[in-house]
Design an enzyme around this catalytic site. Structure first.
Site, mmCIF file in Angstrom:
data_model
loop_
_atom_site.group_PDB
_atom_site.id
_atom_site.type_symbol
_atom_site.label_atom_id
_atom_site.label_comp_id
_atom_site.label_asym_id
_atom_site.label_seq_id
_atom_site.Cartn_x
_atom_site.Cartn_y
_atom_site.Cartn_z
ATOM 1 C CE1 TYR A 26 -4.026 -1.691 0.293
ATOM 2 C CE2 TYR A 26 -2.790 -3.834 1.697
ATOM 3 C CZ TYR A 26 -3.476 -3.389 0.710
ATOM 4 O OH TYR A 26 -4.255 -3.908 1.144
ATOM 5 C CG ASN A 49 -11.514 -1.056 -7.431
ATOM 6 O OD1 ASN A 49 -11.828 -1.156 -8.504
ATOM 7 N ND2 ASN A 49 -10.089 -2.429 -7.578
ATOM 8 C CB CYS A 56 -7.183 -3.785 -5.613
ATOM 9 S SG CYS A 56 -9.056 -5.192 -5.977
ATOM 10 C CG HIS A 57 -5.567 -10.153 -6.873
ATOM 11 N ND1 HIS A 57 -6.597 -9.277 -8.089
ATOM 12 C CD2 HIS A 57 -4.718 -11.097 -7.051
ATOM 13 C CE1 HIS A 57 -5.768 -9.830 -8.979
ATOM 14 N NE2 HIS A 57 -4.112 -10.973 -8.658
ATOM 15 C CD GLU A 83 -1.979 -13.228 -10.367
ATOM 16 O OE1 GLU A 83 -1.271 -12.197 -9.972
ATOM 17 O OE2 GLU A 83 -2.991 -12.824 -10.998
#
Length: 86
Positions: A26, A49, A56-57, A83
């Site tokens: 962040y 959002n 955002c993950h 990922e």
DNA sequence: CATTTGACGCCAA
DNA sequence: TTTGGCGCCAAAT
């Protein structure tokens, strides 16, 4: 082009630039957004959002924690795991 | 317009 | 090393 100059829009733009498997904190996103001390504001913006365009993950905490996710932490963990991010 | 809340971060004890 | 407190910014109430 977007004429929106809202802070959240900047945050979305930065987060959207994150590549697959890439993770930022962040604080890093806040810094890239133009406010190096607005880590809190980044979380506030991302919490509102719901756009799938913004991964955002991939935004984690500087502590190495996951932070939170507007779709459920489980979802965030699954995506990161998919990922290659642990 | 003022106050409170919130997906954070860093320093001190 | 872990826990607690303070400071930061933006949006919502």
């Amino acid at each position: 082009m977007k004429t929106t100059s809202s802070f959240s829009e900047k945050v979305y733009a930065v987060v959207r630039k994150i590549s697959c498997g890439q993770t930022l904190t962040y604080g890093e996103v806040a810094r890239l957004a133009g406010s190096p001390h607005a880590a809190r504001a980044v979380g506030t913006a991302l919490s509102k959002n719901f756009a799938a365009d913004v991964p955002c993950h991939r935004v984690l905490r500087s502590d190495g924690g996951l932070g939170g996710y507007n779709r459920g932490l489980k979802r965030k963990i699954a995506l990161l795991k998919s990922e290659g991010v642990k």
